[in-house]
Design a protein around this motif. Structure first.
Motif, PDB file in Angstrom:
ATOM      1  N   ALA A 201       0.829  -1.211   0.000  1.00  0.00           N
ATOM      2  CA  ALA A 201       0.000   0.000   0.000  1.00  0.00           C
ATOM      3  C   ALA A 201       0.858   1.254   0.000  1.00  0.00           C
ATOM      4  O   ALA A 201       0.583   2.216  -0.739  1.00  0.00           O
ATOM      5  N   ILE A 202       1.916   1.273   0.819  1.00  0.00           N
ATOM      6  CA  ILE A 202       2.806   2.442   0.842  1.00  0.00           C
ATOM      7  C   ILE A 202       3.459   2.636  -0.519  1.00  0.00           C
ATOM      8  O   ILE A 202       3.594   3.763  -1.016  1.00  0.00           O
ATOM      9  N   GLY A 203       3.840   1.528  -1.144  1.00  0.00           N
ATOM     10  CA  GLY A 203       4.428   1.633  -2.478  1.00  0.00           C
ATOM     11  C   GLY A 203       3.451   2.145  -3.504  1.00  0.00           C
ATOM     12  O   GLY A 203       3.816   2.924  -4.404  1.00  0.00           O
ATOM     13  N   ARG A 204       2.187   1.734  -3.401  1.00  0.00           N
ATOM     14  CA  ARG A 204       1.185   2.207  -4.367  1.00  0.00           C
ATOM     15  C   ARG A 204       0.890   3.694  -4.160  1.00  0.00           C
ATOM     16  O   ARG A 204       0.630   4.415  -5.125  1.00  0.00           O
ATOM     17  N   ILE A 205       0.923   4.161  -2.914  1.00  0.00           N
ATOM     18  CA  ILE A 205       0.711   5.591  -2.663  1.00  0.00           C
ATOM     19  C   ILE A 205       1.837   6.409  -3.290  1.00  0.00           C
ATOM     20  O   ILE A 205       1.599   7.443  -3.934  1.00  0.00           O
ATOM     21  N   ASN A 256      -2.977   5.730   8.347  1.00  0.00           N
ATOM     22  CA  ASN A 256      -2.337   7.049   8.468  1.00  0.00           C
ATOM     23  C   ASN A 256      -1.846   7.544   7.110  1.00  0.00           C
ATOM     24  O   ASN A 256      -1.954   8.742   6.802  1.00  0.00           O
ATOM     25  N   ALA A 257      -1.311   6.622   6.302  1.00  0.00           N
ATOM     26  CA  ALA A 257      -0.830   7.037   4.977  1.00  0.00           C
ATOM     27  C   ALA A 257      -1.993   7.488   4.103  1.00  0.00           C
ATOM     28  O   ALA A 257      -1.908   8.532   3.435  1.00  0.00           O
ATOM     29  N   ILE A 272       3.648  13.253  -7.137  1.00  0.00           N
ATOM     30  CA  ILE A 272       3.989  11.841  -7.032  1.00  0.00           C
ATOM     31  C   ILE A 272       4.309  11.285  -8.412  1.00  0.00           C
ATOM     32  O   ILE A 272       3.556  11.454  -9.366  1.00  0.00           O
ATOM     33  N   GLY A 273       5.435  10.665  -8.505  1.00  0.00           N
ATOM     34  CA  GLY A 273       5.835  10.034  -9.757  1.00  0.00           C
ATOM     35  C   GLY A 273       6.565  10.954 -10.701  1.00  0.00           C
ATOM     36  O   GLY A 273       7.007  10.524 -11.754  1.00  0.00           O
ATOM     37  N   THR A 274       6.714  12.227 -10.360  1.00  0.00           N
ATOM     38  CA  THR A 274       7.411  13.132 -11.263  1.00  0.00           C
ATOM     39  C   THR A 274       8.908  12.958 -11.128  1.00  0.00           C
ATOM     40  O   THR A 274       9.413  12.572 -10.075  1.00  0.00           O
ATOM     41  N   ASP A 275       9.636  13.260 -12.178  1.00  0.00           N
ATOM     42  CA  ASP A 275      11.093  13.147 -12.192  1.00  0.00           C
ATOM     43  C   ASP A 275      11.773  14.493 -11.963  1.00  0.00           C
ATOM     44  O   ASP A 275      13.004  14.576 -11.921  1.00  0.00           O
ATOM     45  N   ASP A 276      10.988  15.545 -11.850  1.00  0.00           N
ATOM     46  CA  ASP A 276      11.560  16.872 -11.665  1.00  0.00           C
ATOM     47  C   ASP A 276      11.992  17.030 -10.216  1.00  0.00           C
ATOM     48  O   ASP A 276      11.182  16.984  -9.300  1.00  0.00           O
TER      49      ASP A 276
END
Length: 288
Positions: A201-205, A256-257, A272-276
């Motif tokens: 779940a933490i990884g998916r967030i 909590n997450a 989230i997921g951006t490379d900048d």
């Protein structure tokens, strides 16, 4: 009076045994004593030899049992190692490679069953496998954890005990009593599943799949709620109490997450997921 005394003396002299007669009597007495002693020795030796045979059988049984136990421990260790590899494979999942990763994990799980679980089944089928439960329980729990994790990731449902045992039936000889995973090992493996789902779940967030994380949260919360009804009825010597505490921590971490995402999501969800790196640093500073 003298006559009677003399006649009496002569009578006793005639009645006295001769040396040959004495020797015969002595020999017969010795032979009878020897035979009697032999009979006693034979009678006493018979229970001793039978007891020795019993102890020989017990020693052979214990040697075979210990050898079987060593093989079962080795099979359980291999099941644990390879089941962990399946779990690690599942954790490589992302938005872009979900189908590929899960397909590989399913193949690895099938290999665990056909190779290592099959060895365990061959050792334990047709026997009182509960005697060796402590030897193979860790491996079975890890296999349950890996199998249920794959099932949830592919279908979003729980793999129940009947389904797991039905998968093991083809590995057993139809003429022998098959090895079946008991309810205790299944529950203990299910309790460990919640920790892996928390990491997932933490990884998916972090990968932006918030709905997937919320679905995991509801699933883990439901497992914990159901097991709280079962745990008080379990044996105090089991590891369930400690696992329940760990499970509660996993539930709280996921909640909590997910709560942080809902409350402060506008601050970092677009990042989230951006490379900048500038966006990443801005997002981290807003979370401090």
């Amino acid at each position: 009076m003298l006559y009677s005394s003399a006649s009496l003396h002569r009578h006793f002299y005639l009645m006295a045994p001769k040396p040959q007669l004495i020797r015969r009597l002595a020999d017969s007495t010795m032979q009878g004593t020897t035979k009697k002693s032999r009979l006693i020795a034979t009678a006493s030796a018979s229970p001793s030899s039978s007891m020795k045979d019993y102890f020989s059988k017990y020693a052979e049984y214990l040697n075979q049992f210990n050898d079987k136990r060593e093989r079962v421990v080795k099979a359980s260790r291999d099941i644990t190692i390879n089941s962990k590899k399946v779990i690690f494979q599942v954790h490589r999942i992302s938005k872009n490679n979900k189908d590929e990763v899960l397909e590989r994990a399913e193949k690895d799980l099938l290999a665990v069953r056909d190779q290592h679980i099959a060895r365990l089944v061959n050792e334990l089928q047709g026997t009182d496998f509960w005697k060796l439960r402590r030897a193979y329980s860790p491996g079975v729990q890890e296999y349950v954890e890996a199998a249920t994790l794959c099932k949830f990731c592919t279908s979003g449902t729980l793999l129940n005990l009947e389904e797991i045992n039905s998968m093991l039936l083809p590995l057993s000889d139809a003429s022998l009593e098959p090895l079946q995973i008991n309810i205790l090992d299944y529950i203990l493996g299910l309790a460990d599943l919640t920790g892996e789902l928390m990491r997932l779940a933490i990884g998916r967030i972090s990968d932006g799949e918030l709905e997937y994380a919320e679905r995991i949260c509801r699933f883990v919360r439901e497992i914990y709620r159901e097991l709280t009804l079962v745990a008080p009825k379990m044996d105090d010597t089991s590891d369930m109490k400690q696992k329940m505490d760990t499970m509660l921590q996993s539930v709280m971490k996921i909640e909590n997450a997910c709560y942080s995402v809902h409350v402060r999501g506008s601050e970092y969800i677009p990042l989230i997921g951006t490379d900048d790196t500038s966006y990443a640093s801005l997002g981290m500073s807003s979370l401090d």
